[in-house]
Design a protein around this motif. Structure first.
Motif, PDB file in Angstrom:
ATOM      1  N   GLU A   1      44.269  27.389   9.430  1.00 23.68           N
ATOM      2  CA  GLU A   1      45.292  27.187   8.398  1.00 23.68           C
ATOM      3  C   GLU A   1      45.168  25.800   7.777  1.00 23.68           C
ATOM      4  OE1 GLU A   1      48.784  29.209   8.527  1.00 23.68           O
ATOM      5  OE2 GLU A   1      48.479  30.202  10.444  1.00 23.68           O
ATOM      6  N   PRO A   2      44.007  25.483   7.234  1.00 25.05           N
ATOM      7  CA  PRO A   2      43.761  24.112   6.769  1.00 25.05           C
ATOM      8  C   PRO A   2      44.622  23.732   5.569  1.00 25.05           C
ATOM      9  CG  PRO A   2      42.006  25.549   6.009  1.00 25.05           C
ATOM     10  CD  PRO A   2      42.863  26.360   6.948  1.00 25.05           C
ATOM     11  N   LEU A   3      45.127  24.717   4.845  1.00 27.12           N
ATOM     12  CA  LEU A   3      45.847  24.402   3.615  1.00 27.12           C
ATOM     13  C   LEU A   3      47.331  24.719   3.726  1.00 27.12           C
ATOM     14  CD1 LEU A   3      43.210  25.945   1.171  1.00 27.12           C
ATOM     15  CD2 LEU A   3      43.260  23.675   2.168  1.00 27.12           C
ATOM     16  N   GLY A   4      47.774  25.063   4.954  1.00 26.27           N
ATOM     17  CA  GLY A   4      49.128  25.554   5.168  1.00 26.27           C
ATOM     18  C   GLY A   4      50.227  24.615   4.698  1.00 26.27           C
ATOM     19  N   ALA A   5      49.995  23.314   4.823  1.00 25.42           N
ATOM     20  CA  ALA A   5      51.087  22.379   4.555  1.00 25.42           C
ATOM     21  C   ALA A   5      51.084  21.844   3.121  1.00 25.42           C
ATOM     22  CB  ALA A   5      50.977  21.219   5.542  1.00 25.42           C
ATOM     23  N   LEU A   6      50.215  22.379   2.278  1.00 26.83           N
ATOM     24  CA  LEU A   6      50.062  21.779   0.941  1.00 26.83           C
ATOM     25  C   LEU A   6      50.880  22.508  -0.120  1.00 26.83           C
ATOM     26  CD1 LEU A   6      46.211  21.286   1.104  1.00 26.83           C
ATOM     27  CD2 LEU A   6      47.973  19.573   1.509  1.00 26.83           C
ATOM     28  N   ASP A   7      51.272  21.775  -1.168  1.00 27.59           N
ATOM     29  CA  ASP A   7      52.018  22.451  -2.236  1.00 27.59           C
ATOM     30  C   ASP A   7      51.049  23.320  -3.045  1.00 27.59           C
ATOM     31  OD1 ASP A   7      51.211  21.193  -4.849  1.00 27.59           O
ATOM     32  OD2 ASP A   7      51.856  19.392  -3.775  1.00 27.59           O
ATOM     33  N   PRO A   8      51.587  24.290  -3.787  1.00 24.25           N
ATOM     34  CA  PRO A   8      50.735  25.338  -4.383  1.00 24.25           C
ATOM     35  C   PRO A   8      49.611  24.838  -5.290  1.00 24.25           C
ATOM     36  CG  PRO A   8      53.034  25.965  -4.528  1.00 24.25           C
ATOM     37  CD  PRO A   8      53.018  24.578  -3.985  1.00 24.25           C
TER      38      PRO A   8
END
Ligand SMILES: Nc1ncnc2c1ncn2[C@@H]1O[C@H](COP(=O)(O)OP(=O)(O)O)[C@@H](O)[C@H]1O
Ligand SMILES: [Mg+2]
Length: 246
Positions: free
Chosen positions: A163-170
């Motif tokens: 989940e490398p991009l899980g915490a990023l805004d869209p």
């Protein structure tokens, strides 16, 4: 091509309760495979089993044809890049020191490491002038780029992304998805990508492995899962993301 990774009958319990049911799975070389499913369906555990950070209870995992054992695990871990949720960067080390950590630990010549670092900055579109900043001084997207560079530093034969991009805004997330896709293609990288986002899996992965409650429910392309769902769970999981067109 062939399989870079092959799981046969792998099982794992925690405190007497089965977490991973007996699992057979092959990951093809040069392709991106997405492991997808609801929270708690053992995606992260599966990556940790592959890296032998936890011991399976049964079954075997072969990497490049060799069975992974407790003895050869440290050596195999060096051939596998691992990027965890939230990046896992050391806060007290600069971006540069984070990326160079393993290379320094292994005693690689500094010059060779710096050349590789420059290549990685270009590849992952990371500004070289930000290399001497600490993680807290970087944006979320930049931190993920640093984590990715660290994962790629030793030119791994396999890259595991949890989940490398899980915490990023869209918007940042979509920019990074585009860059990841280009990078994987350019490097012909074998990738296992854990995500819970079907749109991300559909965009980045050649093959999708949908999991639920510790077992594989269906494996195939996104079109196969959409058009020939093997059960109601597959249909519901895809429907739950119906706002997305793929
Ligand atoms: N070291 C551990 N000890 C006990 N239970 C664990 C451990 N690691 C994971 N689990 C349990 O295994 C299940 C799957 O966890 P995880 O692999 O993190 O799921 P996912 O990444 O799909 O959200 C969860 O119920 C979790 O609580
Ligand atoms: Mg997880």
């Amino acid at each position: 091509m062939g399989a870079v990774l092959e799981l046969s009958g792998v099982t794992k319990s925690f405190n007497g309760a089965s977490a991973l049911r007996s699992t057979d799975l092959q990951f093809q070389r040069g392709l991106t495979t997405a492991l997808i499913g609801p929270s708690g369906c053992v995606k992260s555990t599966l990556l940790r089993l592959i890296l032998r950070l936890i011991e399976p209870d049964g079954g075997s995992i072969k990497f490049d044809g060799t069975e992974i054992t407790r003895q050869n695990a440290p050596e195999i871990r060096r051939r596998v890049g691992y990027v965890i949720q939230e990046g896992g960067l050391f806060p007290h080390l600069t971006a540069r020191a984070n990326v160079l950590l393993m290379s320094r630990h292994l005693g690689q010549p500094g010059e060779q490491a710096e050349t590789r670092l420059a290549e990685l900055c270009a590849l992952s579109q990371f500004p070289t002038e930000a290399l001497d900043r600490y993680p807290a001084e970087l944006s979320g997207g930049q931190r993920q780029r640093v984590s990715l560079m660290r994962g790629l530093m030793l030119s791994p034969e396999l890259l595991l992304l949890d989940e490398p991009l899980g915490a990023l805004d869209p918007l940042v997330r979509s920019a990074l998805q585009e860059d990841l896709k280009k990078i994987f293609l350019r490097l012909q990288q074998s990738v296992v990508l854990v995500t819970h986002d079907m749109a991300e899996a559909a965009y980045l992965a050649d093959e999708i492995v949908l999991m639920n409650e510790g077992r594989i429910v269906q494996k195939g392309t996104v079109a196969e899962l959409r058009d020939q769902p093997t059960n109601e769970f597959v249909r519901e999981f895809l429907n739950a993301q119906r706002s997305v067109h793929f």
